[in-house]
Design a protein around this motif. Structure first.
Motif, PDB file in Angstrom:
ATOM      1  N   ARG A   4       9.611   0.091   2.071  1.00 28.14           N
ATOM      2  CA  ARG A   4       9.647   0.055   0.603  1.00 28.14           C
ATOM      3  C   ARG A   4       8.703   1.103   0.025  1.00 28.14           C
ATOM      4  O   ARG A   4       9.056   1.818  -0.923  1.00 28.14           O
ATOM      5  CB  ARG A   4       9.263  -1.347   0.116  1.00 28.14           C
ATOM      6  CG  ARG A   4       9.102  -1.461  -1.399  1.00 28.14           C
ATOM      7  CD  ARG A   4       8.790  -2.886  -1.803  1.00 28.14           C
ATOM      8  NE  ARG A   4       8.410  -2.988  -3.206  1.00 28.14           N
ATOM      9  CZ  ARG A   4       8.153  -4.141  -3.824  1.00 28.14           C
ATOM     10  NH1 ARG A   4       8.250  -5.277  -3.164  1.00 28.14           N
ATOM     11  NH2 ARG A   4       7.799  -4.157  -5.096  1.00 28.14           N
ATOM     12  N   LYS A   5       7.507   1.228   0.609  1.00 26.51           N
ATOM     13  CA  LYS A   5       6.554   2.233   0.138  1.00 26.51           C
ATOM     14  C   LYS A   5       7.088   3.636   0.389  1.00 26.51           C
ATOM     15  O   LYS A   5       6.937   4.528  -0.465  1.00 26.51           O
ATOM     16  CB  LYS A   5       5.215   2.036   0.840  1.00 26.51           C
ATOM     17  CG  LYS A   5       4.472   0.775   0.419  1.00 26.51           C
ATOM     18  CD  LYS A   5       3.162   0.642   1.167  1.00 26.51           C
ATOM     19  CE  LYS A   5       2.419  -0.636   0.747  1.00 26.51           C
ATOM     20  NZ  LYS A   5       1.148  -0.807   1.516  1.00 26.51           N
ATOM     21  N   MET A  53      10.251   4.536   0.601  1.00 29.63           N
ATOM     22  CA  MET A  53      11.340   4.771  -0.342  1.00 29.63           C
ATOM     23  C   MET A  53      10.807   5.048  -1.733  1.00 29.63           C
ATOM     24  O   MET A  53      11.300   5.939  -2.436  1.00 29.63           O
ATOM     25  CB  MET A  53      12.271   3.556  -0.359  1.00 29.63           C
ATOM     26  CG  MET A  53      13.058   3.340   0.928  1.00 29.63           C
ATOM     27  SD  MET A  53      13.962   1.778   0.915  1.00 29.63           S
ATOM     28  CE  MET A  53      15.079   2.026  -0.483  1.00 29.63           C
ATOM     29  N   THR A  54       9.804   4.277  -2.139  1.00 26.52           N
ATOM     30  CA  THR A  54       9.210   4.474  -3.468  1.00 26.52           C
ATOM     31  C   THR A  54       8.633   5.873  -3.594  1.00 26.52           C
ATOM     32  O   THR A  54       8.863   6.573  -4.593  1.00 26.52           O
ATOM     33  CB  THR A  54       8.115   3.423  -3.729  1.00 26.52           C
ATOM     34  OG1 THR A  54       8.690   2.106  -3.673  1.00 26.52           O
ATOM     35  CG2 THR A  54       7.481   3.636  -5.095  1.00 26.52           C
ATOM     36  N   LEU A  75      15.396  -4.196  -0.732  1.00 26.15           N
ATOM     37  CA  LEU A  75      14.916  -2.819  -0.780  1.00 26.15           C
ATOM     38  C   LEU A  75      15.154  -2.147  -2.122  1.00 26.15           C
ATOM     39  O   LEU A  75      14.719  -1.010  -2.331  1.00 26.15           O
ATOM     40  CB  LEU A  75      15.576  -2.008   0.338  1.00 26.15           C
ATOM     41  CG  LEU A  75      15.188  -2.437   1.751  1.00 26.15           C
ATOM     42  CD1 LEU A  75      15.955  -1.649   2.786  1.00 26.15           C
ATOM     43  CD2 LEU A  75      13.679  -2.280   1.969  1.00 26.15           C
ATOM     44  N   SER A 117      12.227  -0.745  -4.540  1.00 28.10           N
ATOM     45  CA  SER A 117      11.672   0.614  -4.574  1.00 28.10           C
ATOM     46  C   SER A 117      12.072   1.350  -5.845  1.00 28.10           C
ATOM     47  O   SER A 117      11.307   2.168  -6.364  1.00 28.10           O
ATOM     48  CB  SER A 117      12.130   1.401  -3.342  1.00 28.10           C
ATOM     49  OG  SER A 117      13.544   1.512  -3.299  1.00 28.10           O
ATOM     50  N   ASP A 158       9.723   0.055  -8.488  1.00 27.01           N
ATOM     51  CA  ASP A 158       8.380   0.624  -8.295  1.00 27.01           C
ATOM     52  C   ASP A 158       8.334   2.091  -8.721  1.00 27.01           C
ATOM     53  O   ASP A 158       7.344   2.545  -9.298  1.00 27.01           O
ATOM     54  CB  ASP A 158       7.973   0.515  -6.819  1.00 27.01           C
ATOM     55  CG  ASP A 158       7.868  -0.923  -6.348  1.00 27.01           C
ATOM     56  OD1 ASP A 158       7.747  -1.820  -7.208  1.00 27.01           O
ATOM     57  OD2 ASP A 158       7.922  -1.155  -5.124  1.00 27.01           O
ATOM     58  N   ALA A 159       9.408   2.833  -8.417  1.00 20.97           N
ATOM     59  CA  ALA A 159       9.433   4.264  -8.722  1.00 20.97           C
ATOM     60  C   ALA A 159       9.881   4.550 -10.145  1.00 20.97           C
ATOM     61  O   ALA A 159       9.860   5.711 -10.578  1.00 20.97           O
ATOM     62  CB  ALA A 159      10.354   4.986  -7.737  1.00 20.97           C
TER      63      ALA A 159
END
Length: 264
Positions: free
Chosen positions: A130-131, A133-134, A164, A167, A170-171
């Motif tokens: 996830r991090k 991808m973000t 998922l 992400s 988050d982004a």
């Protein structure tokens, strides 16, 4: 004559794969020399390769809708390995793939050099991916994943998993749903799906032994992620893809508690 046509088509695919290997080798050499390869360059070259691979496949492709101009998290239904070149030719982007693909001969190496991200199912590394991808999305690099988690026969959809999709939240980017449909003689194509214990060579022989099929790709309206939960995003994306493919909208499950319906 048909056998010659099949071998000719396979030879064309092999030539394209050889081109991809040459491109990946150049990237590998540059890495050894310490020359930085930007993700933008990798995605552009990946699109160049995917377009030529798509042209070598026995499909007539029609694209509906407008391609996004901003980096987004793309989500699509998944029918076959051919989804990847057919979608990858649309725009420069990376793919999220299962970790096993990285170990595949040729294909795994090509995927890695093209900038794919890999995830191990059930390995507990969802937060790490996830991090990744973000960060990928925050750096303005489009990314595509298949939220069903596996391929289908093209006659229906599996549940879109929202784990998922966080992400994109988050982004702070939008979700870009895409629907891909394979048709043959006006019906759902039964040759294109790559499911179960199918192997690549047998699948190619099946495709190339028959006339061209049709592929419809629907680039649907983006979904804003701001202030949304990942489960809601997954449901909205599934609804959009379902409607584009089959004209039906997935109905939300009625809320239950201990087996009893809960009043709205």
């Amino acid at each position: 004559m048909r056998r010659l046509r099949v071998y000719g088509r396979i030879a064309r695919v092999l030539l394209v794969v050889a081109l991809g290997l040459s491109m990946a080798s150049i990237f590998g050499l540059l890495e050894r020399l310490g020359v930085a390869n930007s993700m933008v360059r990798r995605q552009r070259w990946s699109r160049f390769f995917m377009a030529r691979l798509s042209n070598a496949l026995p499909f007539r492709v029609t694209v509906h809708g407008e391609l996004p101009r901003q980096p987004m998290l793309w989500v699509s239904n998944h029918v076959s390995w051919t989804d990847i070149p057919l979608l990858g030719m649309l725009t420069p982007l990376s793919f999220l793939s299962k970790a096993e693909v990285r170990t595949w001969p040729v294909a795994g190496w090509l995927a890695a050099k093209a900038g794919s991200l890999f995830i191990r199912r059930g390995a507990g590394d969802s937060q790490l991916i996830r991090k990744q991808m973000t960060r990928h999305l925050q750096e303005q690099h489009p990314l595509l994943l298949f939220p069903e988690g596996t391929t289908t026969d093209g006659r229906g959809l599996r549940t879109f998993h929202g784990r998922l999709l966080a992400s994109a939240i988050d982004a702070e980017v939008s979700l870009q749903p895409v629907a891909i449909r394979y048709l043959r003689d006006g019906q759902i194509d039964t040759l294109a799906p790559f499911i179960g214990d199918d192997d690549l060579l047998s699948h190619l022989m099946r495709l190339f032994a028959n006339d061209q099929g049709r592929v419809e790709i629907h680039v649907l309206k983006p979904i804003a992620c701001q202030g949304q939960e990942r489960a809601a995003l997954a449901f909205q994306a599934q609804q959009a893809v379902q409607k584009a493919l089959f004209g039906d909208v997935v109905q939300p499950a009625e809320p239950r508690r201990n087996g009893e319906l809960v009043a709205a």
